[in-house]
Motif scaffolding. Structure first.
Motif, short mmCIF file in Angstrom:
data_model
loop_
_atom_site.label_atom_id
_atom_site.label_comp_id
_atom_site.label_asym_id
_atom_site.label_seq_id
_atom_site.Cartn_x
_atom_site.Cartn_y
_atom_site.Cartn_z
N THR A 150 0.87 4.02 -2.96
CA THR A 150 0.58 5.41 -2.63
C THR A 150 1.70 6.33 -3.10
N LEU A 196 0.83 -1.21 0.00
CA LEU A 196 0.00 0.00 0.00
C LEU A 196 0.86 1.26 0.00
N ALA A 251 -2.04 11.46 2.58
CA ALA A 251 -0.71 10.97 2.18
C ALA A 251 0.17 12.12 1.72
N ALA A 306 1.03 8.80 6.01
CA ALA A 306 -0.38 8.72 5.63
C ALA A 306 -1.14 7.96 6.70
N PHE A 335 -3.51 4.85 6.93
CA PHE A 335 -3.93 3.66 6.18
C PHE A 335 -5.02 2.97 7.00
N VAL A 347 -6.78 5.26 2.09
CA VAL A 347 -5.56 6.02 2.37
C VAL A 347 -5.94 7.48 2.44
#
Length: 669
Positions: free
Chosen positions: A470, A466, A544, A553, A555, A541
């Protein structure tokens, strides 16, 4: 002190010596092979001279060429570094005969220690404890087999000349002895030019402790305390530290005294390392120690001694060679804090630590400071060649105690990234977190017994994936803004990389390769707020931000921070403990599969020289049977039949140089 010194070596040790000489106001001369014309040691030196072809035997092992350069350049002394000619007594004699100072021990001392067999006999006479074994000159295979049976199994066969883990084999039963002997002798002959071996009882659960010694021409000999090098793979050290966690003050003194006695027994002068094997009981408590060998040179791991003593060992070498007495007495040697060293290599741990080569497209190392030191002979853009050891850098840390030093090492490794050839960074990260290292219980065979515990894990960590996705999304948006700002219509909505399309919500697809597997990620949103889908799961998310290589960020509501290393070829995410390295690829790219006939061919895994060919056309072979041996980057690689079958063609002969992926043997279909 000398005015001009020639360094008869390459890589990080040549750079290391040059920097010390520069600090002392000494002019330096470098020598280089065809492969090293643009190397860093060449660029750092005041002058540099070519000495031959890329292979060591055509350049760095040509003592006469090096001495000729020293004469031409007016060098008063030659520093041999380590490896190559550093322990060659004939070279030391030739240097002195030319009226040039050899920065190291006298040739006579080298000859006494150049043979491990002779060294053991000398140590016994000096009352230094040695491992039971056979050191005789009679090398008849039948006699060696009888001696092996007398000593008992397991036992170790060791090349009598040389070091670095070359020419060493553990044998556990008599039936394995003669094949292991043949392999050991061949490797020793290729590495050191001599194939004499000695036999030793193999100590179970051994710890490897070495003592740094120094002696001058005024009769002074002392030691600079110990380094522990018990974390080893196939006799190659992978982590070194000082002080050792297992030595009591009493045993430390006993080993220090034994090391000084060993040096005095051979009239030693300059820097050397006395290596001991420590035997322990089942609880890990040391029960005794045995002499192994004296390395008559500076060691690769000398920086850990420098950091705990506060001394520059190269400067000591120079001063002793110039005739000065040792700068300090034994009682003035301090042991301050704890130091740890690891070596970053271009190698693939998951492919049996196969050495790598190629251009260092990316080389990111931590900033050096009072706690972190980098010794390296390369920078980004340099090439790791097939002709020499594939070490990229030594990473050394120092702190007040061992726990703090380990924490420093973990942090320093998390800041490292190498692009181009594969590296051992992930292996080292797992190593310095493993309980056997953290608790100080690792012995020299532990890694070989439990190597799978240190291998990078194949599964993809969802959090790291992730973070990588991102970072890619934010990077794409930043690139779109930059392109729009440089265009004729910087406010155009079509320049925004948010995936928006008429009639439906914006969606962006990302694709990555991870260990050859393709990963697909879909994302909605922009500006740091996304809904990301992967493998049937959806994650939110929010907030970020990507700045100076750090991503922060929320999550799924949890705030997290990652280190990100991102360019067109790679996206690397690190959470402080683990890393995920991905290769961004086109969403619609089709990756070529295997050729389909890999089971019918034996390929060269890397460029190298064929040492032995055991297969002949028409031979029947079984899967896993050795058919060739090639030598590359100072090590032998055994190439084996991929399946049962009959040999069709043998396309290489002993002595041939082959390229990576060259077909060496085929099997009939």
């Amino acid at each position: 002190m000398f005015d001009t010194v020639l360094i008869a070596n390459r890589g990080e040790i040549a750079c290391r010596v040059i920097r010390t000489c520069r600090r002392l106001g000494i002019r330096t001369i470098a020598v280089f092979s065809e492969a090293d014309a643009d190397a860093q040691h060449v660029r750092l030196a005041d002058a540099a001279y070519p000495i031959g072809g890329p292979r060591p035997q055509d350049s760095y092992l040509r003592g006469e060429a090096i001495i000729e350069v020293a004469k031409q350049s007016g060098a008063q002394a030659i520093h041999p570094g380590y490896g190559f000619l550093s322990e060659n007594a004939d070279f030391a004699d030739a240097v002195e005969a030319a009226g040039i100072t050899f920065i190291g021990p006298k040739a006579a001392s080298m000859r006494r220690m150049g043979s491990k067999a002779g060294a053991k006999e000398l140590m016994q006479a000096a009352h230094v404890p040695v491992v039971p074994g056979y050191t005789g000159a009679d090398q008849a295979p039948d006699l060696l087999a009888r001696e092996a049976a007398r000593i008992g199994f397991p036992l170790m066969i060791k090349a009598a000349h040389g070091g670095g883990g070359k020419g060493m084999r553990i044998v556990r039963v008599l039936d394995e002895f003669l094949p292991a002997l043949e392999s050991c002798q061949r490797e020793a002959r290729n590495a050191f030019g001599r194939d004499r071996v000695l036999l030793e009882r193999y100590v179970t659960r051994p710890r490897h402790i070495e003592i740094q010694v120094f002696a001058d021409t005024h009769g002074n000999t002392l030691h600079l305390n110990e380094r522990e090098c018990s974390a080893q793979r196939r006799y190659q050290k992978v982590l070194e530290e000082s002080p050792s966690v297992i030595l009591s003050p009493a045993m430390r003194k006993q080993m220090g005294d034994a090391a000084v006695a060993a040096a005095q027994a051979i009239d030693y002068v300059n820097a050397g390392t006395v290596e001991f094997i420590v035997e322990s009981d089942e609880s890990g408590t040391p029960t005794g120690f045995y002499f192994m060998e004296i390395n008559t040179r500076l060691q690769v791991e000398h920086p850990v001694t420098e950091l705990v003593t506060g001394l520059d060992l190269v400067e000591w070498q120079l001063r002793v060679a110039a005739g000065e007495p040792l700068p300090l007495a034994q009682d003035a040697i301090r042991q301050d804090g704890h130091a740890i060293e690891v070596r970053l290599y271009a190698e693939d741990p998951e492919a049996g630590f196969l050495p790598g080569s190629g251009k260092l497209e990316r080389l990111r190392l931590p900033e050096t400071n009072a706690h972190v030191r980098i010794d390296s002979g390369v920078i980004a853009g340099d090439t790791v060649t097939i002709f020499y050891d594939p070490m990229i850098a030594k990473l050394i840390v120092h702190d007040a105690d061992r726990a703090s030093a380990l924490a420093r090492m973990r942090d320093a490794l998390s800041q490292c990234e190498i692009g181009g050839p594969k590296s051992n960074i992930e292996f080292l990260e797992r190593l310095v977190r493993h309980p056997a290292v953290v608790n100080g219980t690792i012995d020299t065979a532990y890694l070989d017994r439990h190597l799978d515990e240190f291998m990078p894990q194949a599964e993809v960590d969802r959090g790291l994936l992730l973070a990588a996705a991102t970072a890619q999304l934010l990077s794409q948006e930043g690139a779109a803004r930059d392109a729009a700002a440089a265009s004729t219509d910087p406010t155009s909505p079509w320049a925004i990389a948010d995936g928006w399309r008429l009639g439906h919500a914006g969606k962006r697809d990302l694709a990555f390769l991870h260990r050859g597997d393709r990963l697909l990620v879909s994302a909605h949103g922009s500006g740091g707020n996304y809904r990301i889908e992967h493998d049937g799961a959806t994650h939110d998310v929010a907030g970020a931000r990507l700045s100076d290589g750090e991503l922060s960020a929320r999550f799924d509501g949890e705030s997290r921070r990652f280190t990100i290393d991102l360019d067109a070829q790679r996206t690397v995410a690190h959470d402080g403990q683990r890393r995920l390295r991905l290769e961004p690829v086109g969403v619609y790219r089709r990756d070529a599969g295997a050729s389909g006939d890999g089971g019918n061919r034996v390929l060269a895994p890397m460029p190298g020289r064929v040492v032995v060919v055991k297969a002949r056309a028409g031979d029947e072979v079984r899967a896993g049977e050795e058919v060739l041996v090639i030598e590359a980057m100072k090590m032998e690689l055994s190439l084996k039949a991929p399946r049962d079958g009959r040999i069709g063609e043998v396309r290489a002969a002993a002595g041939d140089f082959v390229d990576a992926d060259a077909v060496l043997v085929t099997l009939e279909t």
